[in-house]
Design an enzyme around this catalytic site. Structure first.
Site, short mmCIF file in Angstrom:
data_model
loop_
_atom_site.label_atom_id
_atom_site.label_comp_id
_atom_site.label_asym_id
_atom_site.label_seq_id
_atom_site.Cartn_x
_atom_site.Cartn_y
_atom_site.Cartn_z
N LYS A 1 -8.78 13.71 5.29
CA LYS A 1 -7.82 12.49 5.29
C LYS A 1 -6.77 12.24 6.52
CE LYS A 1 -6.68 13.65 1.01
NZ LYS A 1 -6.71 12.73 0.15
N ARG A 2 -6.08 11.41 6.67
CA ARG A 2 -5.08 11.42 7.77
C ARG A 2 -3.97 12.77 7.39
NH1 ARG A 2 -4.60 7.66 11.84
NH2 ARG A 2 -2.42 8.53 12.37
N LYS B 1 0.62 14.44 1.82
CA LYS B 1 -0.61 14.93 1.34
C LYS B 1 -0.80 16.20 1.18
CE LYS B 1 -2.85 10.62 3.64
NZ LYS B 1 -3.22 9.79 2.58
N LYS C 1 -14.64 8.53 -3.61
CA LYS C 1 -16.04 8.61 -2.74
C LYS C 1 -16.43 10.19 -3.27
CE LYS C 1 -14.18 5.78 0.84
NZ LYS C 1 -13.51 5.97 2.09
N THR D 1 -8.47 6.65 -1.75
CA THR D 1 -10.04 6.05 -2.05
C THR D 1 -10.98 7.07 -1.76
OG1 THR D 1 -9.68 5.11 0.27
CG2 THR D 1 -9.50 3.58 -1.74
N HIS E 1 0.91 -1.22 -0.01
CA HIS E 1 -0.11 0.09 -0.06
C HIS E 1 0.98 1.32 0.13
CE1 HIS E 1 -3.86 -1.87 0.87
NE2 HIS E 1 -3.19 -2.84 1.38
I1 GPV Z 1 1.09 1.51 4.15
N1 GPV Z 1 -2.35 3.58 3.34
C1 GPV Z 1 -2.90 3.68 4.67
O1 GPV Z 1 -4.08 3.94 5.05
N2 GPV Z 1 -2.17 3.36 5.90
C2 GPV Z 1 -0.96 2.55 5.91
O2 GPV Z 1 -0.16 2.29 6.78
C3 GPV Z 1 -0.45 2.48 4.35
C4 GPV Z 1 -1.15 2.89 3.23
C5 GPV Z 1 -3.26 3.74 2.29
C6 GPV Z 1 -2.46 4.45 1.22
O3 GPV Z 1 -1.89 5.67 1.53
C7 GPV Z 1 -3.61 4.87 0.07
O4 GPV Z 1 -3.03 5.69 -0.90
C8 GPV Z 1 -4.34 3.80 -0.37
O5 GPV Z 1 -5.60 4.21 -0.96
C9 GPV Z 1 -5.05 3.01 1.02
O6 GPV Z 1 -3.87 2.48 1.71
C10 GPV Z 1 -5.66 1.73 0.72
O7 GPV Z 1 -4.91 0.76 -0.43
#
Ligand code: GPV
Length: 831
Positions: A558-559, A564, A670, A666, A367
């Site tokens: 988002k986080r 970001k 949405k 994601t 990811h």
């Molecule tokens: I590695 N992602 C997350 O939320 N936490 C993590 O520790 C890691 C990846 C996220 C990515 O940042 C996103 O871009 C992605 O859409 C999401 O994982 C699901 O794949």
């Protein structure tokens, strides 16, 4: 027969309002020992949920029975995070009982919305990774796949965020204080999970050298099951969450009083394993308790999978035929050595046979490419905690390095890069390398991301095992992220094109034709306005702040992370402020900028961003010159439930990460589905969203991945960009000189230093001018409402690809080998 059982048999589980009412009353009395006169809202909520559960149980049992009888291949999705949010709406939508329950509540004197709002989010995740796992469970059930989630039942989910004086404060998320009626504890499903001890060699009857893991300590993993209903198809799958409990038979008879008290205190130590979710997102912190959690999840899950398997099959060599196990990131990758250990040490297979079974059964999803996120467990820690596993990892590595030599010749640097064990001062196990070597498929989560992992972090592995790498672009469930969270829009769409879109999201393409249908477009834009007003009412009620619903709702949720680039939107907000101050009579397109998101408690820079956003917001919102023109607001405690309110109200979706750094995203999907226009970089799945909606229907700006590389190679200097853009320079000077925080003028120096002397690793300054231009495009487009809503509608109509149903079908076909199940899923035939 126990009294509970006989009582349950008398519970009516009809699908009409009257029988639902009867059941709610019955649960109040016989499950909760109260009644309608004396119950409080929480008790009423609980009875409602128990009545919903009554209507899931038959399907739940029948689904499992059918899988058993047909020996259906089972898919196990192992994840340290499941960010499932609230479950009531989802269950009622999927059971098609929304109206009946609404009416039942009303007849009994309660407002359904009020009851729904009692539910705490199950916030067992940090962000995208955990939410993806939740969407996948919804899609697996809806597609009729035998797909099961396995995770941990943390007592405390992601912390609750409060804002004090502009700063983030963390509070424990005590979501289980009053229990949750959704989870069923299964005393019959409990496994010991072992730690410590040592690996002892011995010779078996056939004269083979074997190993035993001895002198271990253990805790128990106790199953808690949450039903996962599919959309109106009678399928109910299962999310199994493990809770840690201490070994049951502590013999205390010989203990004196002091030892007894200590022994009881030890119980707590054992139970600590499932106490709390680690709140870090994309940052590896090598804490031993976290490693224990990961092994706790893997060990209990593999025991459960194999027990179930053995009840139906007798040859473990057929495991990959009947079982697929997906590891969500590297967190569950100890499954590789643990499955090897079980097959060799407990089942008596040789190495080669065990290895073949293991690799064919497991697969792993990556990811992120961010190096700080990659898990590297110190060898010393593993040796202490899991000595047998470490030994197996060494053997896997030895055999693998031999293969590398065979494949590439004597290339020491390559061997060093590919080794599962990194040598050096603190040797460690590279969990990603272990995942690639020990599984048959590795996938990225968007096309660009998969290309990048092949070219960068996993390049050597791609050259050796090209067939293992595959892309599976992420997706979102249309049930929660349109049907539930945006009912007005969902109803409008259904009235125009029918409701097949709920399970075939690409059918939304039929809306393309509606762009010239004035009546339809009026309704479509009215719904957006209505959603904005609903959000404004919520903000007014909870924060006493009045959002300007005539303004563009420009949302970044988002986080909080440097990559970001929430900072870029904050700078834009400040620059708009400056512009309006300098040009009080100039016309401006009104904007309301909304942020929400949590920062990891240890991430000082991200926390400082939150403070800065709040300081800028205060400046803007308290200046009468901004009235009707500009607002900026940070909403605390971002959650799935909050996202469900914000996303339908958004005009603009901010997806502005530095190119190459967001694996997929994601939230971007949405927002687009709910008719927000994306302003974004060519990063993650934004690239594919652009391909789907068309270049004219998304506002793309900034450096591409290649542009970022080129700029860095040629020697980026943030000072040049600072000096070249007046508006940008003014804002950075203001941040640096205390304009937004006069009582503490140097407060934001960490931020401005990282931008200037630190040379702006995330290229905020490099992308800012293009971003400001792109925001002007947003203004221009919004000034022509007809044009704007056409673009918005094209977004809703054209993002069908990003249904997690499509994502899961792709996994089923290319990784799990269960595509035969896809078309058998009892198809929903309309209401
Ligand atoms: I590695 N992602 C997350 O939320 N936490 C993590 O520790 C890691 C990846 C996220 C990515 O940042 C996103 O871009 C992605 O859409 C999401 O994982 C699901 O794949």
């Amino acid at each position: 027969m126990s009294t509970t059982t006989s009582k349950k048999l008398n519970v009516k589980t009809g699908m009409d309002t009257e029988s639902i009412k009867a059941d709610i009353l019955s649960h109040l009395r016989y499950s909760l020992a109260t009644d309608i006169e004396t119950a409080n809202k929480k008790e009423f909520y609980k009875s409602v949920v128990l009545s919903v559960m009554d209507r899931l149980h038959d399907s739940w049992l029948n689904t499992q029975k059918e899988y058993r009888e047909k020996k259906t291949k089972k898919i196990y999705y192992i994840s340290m995070e499941f960010l499932i949010g609230r479950l009531l709406d989802n269950a009622l939508v999927n059971l098609n009982l929304e109206q009946e329950f609404r009416d039942a509540c009303k007849d009994l004197g309660y407002d359904y919305e009020e009851i729904r709002d009692i539910e705490n989010d199950a916030a067992l995740g940090n962000g995208g990774l955990g939410r993806l796992a939740a969407c996948f469970l919804d899609s697996m059930a809806t597609l009729g796949l035998a797909g099961f989630g396995y995770g941990i039942k943390y007592d405390y989910g992601i912390f609750k965020q409060k804002i004090h004086d502009g700063y983030q404060i963390e509070r424990p998320d005590d979501w289980l204080r009053f229990g949750t009626p959704w989870a069923t504890t299964r005393p019959s499903v409990m496994y010991p999970v072992r730690f410590y001890g040592r690996s002892v060699p011995y010779t078996d009857e056939d004269g083979h050298l074997r190993f035993k893991w001895e002198n271990t300590q253990h805790v128990y993993a106790l199953a808690n099951d949450i039903p996962m209903p599919g959309f109106r198809n009678g399928v109910v799958n299962n999310l199994r969450l493990w809770k840690a409990t201490s070994p049951k038979s502590l013999d205390l008879t010989s203990f004196n009083q002091g030892e007894y008290i200590n022994a009881v205190r030890d119980i707590e130590l054992h139970e600590n394993i499932s106490r709390v979710l680690y709140p870090n997102d994309k940052i590896f912190v090598g804490q031993e308790l976290r490693l224990k959690q990961e092994y706790f999840l893997v060990s209990s899950t593999l025991q459960d999978i194999l027990r179930e398997y053995k009840q139906q099959h007798d040859d473990l060599r057929d495991l990959p035929k009947y079982v697929a196990i997906q590891c969500n990131d590297t967190h569950p990758n100890l499954a590789v050595p643990d499955l090897m250990r079980i097959l060799m040490d407990e089942e008596g297979f040789d190495w080669e046979t065990s290895w073949d079974i293991t690799v064919k059964t497991l697969s792993y999803t990556n990811h992120t490419v961010l190096p700080e996120a990659l898990e590297k467990w110190p060898v010393s820690m593993l040796r202490n905690l899991l000595p047998r596993h470490l030994q197996i990892i060494y053997e896997i590595n030895k055999r693998f390095i031999n293969k590398v030599h065979e494949h590439f010749g004597d290339d020491v640097n390559r061997v060093r890069r590919m080794s599962i064990i990194s040598e050096g001062e603190q040797p460690s196990v590279q969990m990603a390398n272990l995942g690639i070597v020990g599984t048959h498929k590795v996938n990225g989560v968007a096309a660009l991301h998969t290309d990048l992992i092949k070219k960068t972090i996993f390049r050597d592995f791609f050259e050796m095992y090209p067939e293992r790498f595959t892309n599976k672009t992420n997706g979102i469930t249309p049930r929660r992220w349109l049907k539930q969270c945006n009912k007005p829009l969902a109803d409008l769409i259904t009235s125009e094109i029918g409701d097949s879109w709920i399970t075939h999201l690409s059918d939304l393409r039929k809306l393309d034709d509606k762009v010239n249908d004035k009546k339809f477009m009026k309704k479509y834009s009215d719904i957006k306005q209505q959603n904005k007003e609903r959000l404004a009412a919520y903000v007014k009620e909870n924060y006493g702040f009045e959002l300007n619903t005539k303004a563009i709702f420009d949302i970044q949720i988002k986080r909080i992370h440097e990559y970001k680039r929430q900072l870029m939107l904050a700078i834009y907000a400040a620059a708009q402020y400056n512009y309006i101050k300098a040009n009080p009579d100039a016309p401006v397109v009104p904007r309301t900028i909304i942020f929400a998101g949590k920062a990891a408690p240890g991430y000082a820079m991200a926390k400082m961003f939150i403070k800065l956003i709040n300081s800028i917001s205060d400046k803007i919102n308290n200046d009468p010159d901004m009235e009707g023109k500009l607002q900026c607001f940070f909403l605390d405690n971002y959650s799935v439930t909050l996202a469900e309110q914000l996303i339908p109200a958004a005009d603009v979706s901010e997806q502005i990460s530095t190119a190459g750094m967001e694996a997929s995203g994601t939230g971007n999907m949405k927002f687009a589905l709910n008719g927000a226009v994306t302003i974004g970089t060519l990063d993650g799945a934004n690239v594919e969203i652009k391909e789907e909606v068309g270049d004219e229907n998304i506002i793309i700006f900034g450096l591409t991945v290649e542009g970022v590389e080129e700029l860095r190679r040629s020697g980026y200097s943030s000072w040049e960009y600072y000096n070249a853009d007046k508006a940008l320079k003014q804002v950075i000077d203001q941040i640096r000189d205390g304009f937004f925080e006069p009582d503490h003028p140097s407060l934001f120096h960490t931020i401005t230093n990282s931008l200037l002397d630190g040379n702006d690793y995330f290229l905020v300054l490099a992308d800012y001018p293009a971003y400001a231009e792109a925001q002007k495009e947003v203004d221009a487009l919004y000034s022509k409402p007809d044009e704007w809503f056409k673009v918005a509608l094209y977004n809703t109509a054209r993002v069908g690809k990003f249904s997690s149903d499509r994502t899961i079908s792709d996994y089923a076909t290319d990784i799990w080998g269960c595509e035969d199940q896809l078309n058998k899923g009892r198809e929903y035939q309309g209401s």
